[in-house]
Write a protein that holds these residues in place. Structure first.
Motif, PDB file in Angstrom:
ATOM      1  N   ARG A 206     118.638 -10.865 -27.534  1.00  0.00           N
ATOM      2  CA  ARG A 206     119.892 -10.366 -28.113  1.00  0.00           C
ATOM      3  C   ARG A 206     119.569  -9.571 -29.366  1.00  0.00           C
ATOM      4  O   ARG A 206     118.421  -9.531 -29.807  1.00  0.00           O
ATOM      5  N   SER A 228     121.289 -13.364 -23.895  1.00  0.00           N
ATOM      6  CA  SER A 228     122.210 -14.372 -24.413  1.00  0.00           C
ATOM      7  C   SER A 228     123.639 -14.051 -23.995  1.00  0.00           C
ATOM      8  O   SER A 228     124.420 -14.948 -23.664  1.00  0.00           O
ATOM      9  N   GLU A 229     123.976 -12.756 -23.973  1.00  0.00           N
ATOM     10  CA  GLU A 229     125.322 -12.348 -23.557  1.00  0.00           C
ATOM     11  C   GLU A 229     125.573 -12.694 -22.097  1.00  0.00           C
ATOM     12  O   GLU A 229     126.681 -13.084 -21.721  1.00  0.00           O
ATOM     13  N   VAL A 231     124.324 -15.240 -20.453  1.00  0.00           N
ATOM     14  CA  VAL A 231     124.597 -16.675 -20.388  1.00  0.00           C
ATOM     15  C   VAL A 231     126.036 -16.961 -20.805  1.00  0.00           C
ATOM     16  O   VAL A 231     126.730 -17.774 -20.188  1.00  0.00           O
ATOM     17  N   GLU A 232     126.496 -16.277 -21.848  1.00  0.00           N
ATOM     18  CA  GLU A 232     127.863 -16.476 -22.309  1.00  0.00           C
ATOM     19  C   GLU A 232     128.874 -16.049 -21.243  1.00  0.00           C
ATOM     20  O   GLU A 232     129.861 -16.746 -20.985  1.00  0.00           O
ATOM     21  N   GLU A 233     128.640 -14.920 -20.601  1.00  0.00           N
ATOM     22  CA  GLU A 233     129.611 -14.348 -19.665  1.00  0.00           C
ATOM     23  C   GLU A 233     129.589 -15.036 -18.302  1.00  0.00           C
ATOM     24  O   GLU A 233     130.631 -15.206 -17.664  1.00  0.00           O
ATOM     25  N   GLY A 235     127.558 -18.043 -17.504  1.00  0.00           N
ATOM     26  CA  GLY A 235     127.308 -19.472 -17.502  1.00  0.00           C
ATOM     27  C   GLY A 235     125.855 -19.833 -17.280  1.00  0.00           C
ATOM     28  O   GLY A 235     125.057 -19.045 -16.751  1.00  0.00           O
ATOM     29  N   ASP A 262     120.626 -20.152 -31.476  1.00  0.00           N
ATOM     30  CA  ASP A 262     121.428 -19.587 -32.550  1.00  0.00           C
ATOM     31  C   ASP A 262     120.995 -20.190 -33.888  1.00  0.00           C
ATOM     32  O   ASP A 262     120.597 -21.364 -33.938  1.00  0.00           O
ATOM     33  N   GLY A 275     124.159 -15.174 -32.497  1.00  0.00           N
ATOM     34  CA  GLY A 275     124.616 -15.107 -31.112  1.00  0.00           C
ATOM     35  C   GLY A 275     123.685 -15.719 -30.094  1.00  0.00           C
ATOM     36  O   GLY A 275     123.683 -15.314 -28.923  1.00  0.00           O
ATOM     37  N   LEU A 277     121.487 -18.987 -27.948  1.00  0.00           N
ATOM     38  CA  LEU A 277     121.800 -20.140 -27.113  1.00  0.00           C
ATOM     39  C   LEU A 277     122.054 -21.360 -27.987  1.00  0.00           C
ATOM     40  O   LEU A 277     121.570 -21.455 -29.114  1.00  0.00           O
ATOM     41  N   THR A 278     122.786 -22.316 -27.451  1.00  0.00           N
ATOM     42  CA  THR A 278     122.876 -23.618 -28.094  1.00  0.00           C
ATOM     43  C   THR A 278     121.686 -24.458 -27.643  1.00  0.00           C
ATOM     44  O   THR A 278     121.049 -24.181 -26.619  1.00  0.00           O
ATOM     45  N   GLU A 281     122.308 -25.730 -24.160  1.00  0.00           N
ATOM     46  CA  GLU A 281     122.059 -24.772 -23.080  1.00  0.00           C
ATOM     47  C   GLU A 281     120.575 -24.648 -22.779  1.00  0.00           C
ATOM     48  O   GLU A 281     120.168 -24.627 -21.604  1.00  0.00           O
TER      49      GLU A 281
END
Length: 334
Positions: A206, A228-229, A231-233, A235, A262, A275, A277-278, A281
């Motif tokens: 990212r 990363s985006e 994964v967000e969009e 899953g 992050d 922005g 990953l957690t 995740e």
């Protein structure tokens, strides 16, 4: 000192072999977790068990960084935070220290003033350590160390799939004319033929780049990308499907820069990017790789001077724990 117990196993040719039962961590009901020497997860030292299925080694080296130094103190910081790890992993339903011998091999020494010499020393140290351990999990140190570690892995396995978790591509060409830094290891590895160009991938990238051409270079060097985006969009489950489809059955080396997380989860690192990953995740993705052929791994870029309340070290210690669990023998699982 309690010695490992002997147990019988049947070899492929039917002969009965005797192998020591793995020696696990110090018993926390006898010695409090805050006491004693901080080996990883309070495991025995490699010299106490003689040989290990997996050796954990530190590489306290950060002469390849381009921004904030301090990752040379990462191995000790992660070991200290790992004191609270326990023998059973319910998420993977495995006892990672009972199904295989895991031991702490201490640190590989690397020249802090000569980067070229350090890279050669790390490679030589990894090859020497492999004489006493089937696989290595290495705690860095900056990401420069991935290059000599991949050279050592290549000596046994040939080109390997590289699953690279990072905020950054690390396939840049040079910094200030230097060809080997923490931002270039996977470009050099690709050029040297160390990686499988059809099975390697970045996960969690990212943030800003120098140029759009960086992505084109990266693809040419053999990497697919799950950002990363993405994964967000889409899953975590979809990201896992993409990763597994890409890696396939190739021997797999996993390289994890803690800045894939992050900064809220891992502030103690040299080049943080918003922005990410957690930690949840990242751990979930690693658990989904347990049936793949993992031949080695590293966790790098923990810089304790920028950490708060051991947040980064705790995350890193759990990442190593999930890697060890994923590398446990299949027959050890329910």
């Amino acid at each position: 000192m309690q010695l490992p117990q002997e147990q019988d196993r049947v070899a492929a040719d039917g002969a009965v072999e005797s192998h020591p039962t793995p020696r696990g961590p110090v018993d926390a009901s006898i010695v409090p977790r805050f006491a004693g020497i901080a080996t990883f997860a309070r495991l025995p030292r490699l010299d106490e068990v003689g040989r290990a299925d997996i050796a954990i080694a530190g590489v306290p080296f950060d002469s390849g960084v381009s921004y904030r130094p301090g990752a040379r103190f990462g191995p000790a910081h992660v070991r200290e935070a790992s004191r609270l790890l326990r023998p059973y992993n319910p998420a993977q339903d495995v006892f990672p220290f009972a199904s295989q011998q895991v031991a702490d091999a201490g640190d590989l020494v690397a020249n802090p003033f000569d980067l070229t010499a350090a890279v050669a020393e790390i490679e030589a140290g990894a090859l020497e350590l492999r004489r006493s351990a089937d696989r290595l999990v290495v705690i860095g140190g900056d990401h420069t160390i991935a290059l000599p570690l991949l050279r050592a892995v290549h000596a046994e396995h040939g080109p390997v799939a590289v699953l690279h978790f990072d905020a950054h591509l690390d396939t840049w060409d040079t910094y200030f004319g230097a060809p080997i830094t923490h931002g270039t290891p996977f470009r050099r590895a690709s050029e040297e033929g160390l990686i499988d160009l059809t099975a390697s991938m970045h996960v969690g990238t990212r943030g800003p780049l120098y140029d759009k051409g960086d992505l084109e270079d990266d693809e040419r060097l053999g990497f697919a990308v799950v950002t990363s985006e993405f994964v967000e969009e889409h899953g975590v489950a979809t990201a896992i499907d993409r990763i597994r489809a890409r890696v396939g059955t190739a021997p797999l080396y996993i390289s994890i820069d803690i800045d894939v997380l992050d900064p809220a989860h891992a502030p103690g690192t040299g080049t943080p990017e918003a922005g990410g990953l957690t930690s949840r995740e990242l751990l979930r993705i690693l658990r989904a790789l347990s049936d793949l052929r993992i031949v080695g791994a590293d966790v790098v870029e923990v810089a304790p001077a920028y950490d708060h309340a051991q947040l980064t070290a705790i995350a890193a210690s759990h990442v190593v724990y999930e890697l060890l669990s994923a590398m446990a023998p299949r027959e050890a699982r329910a």
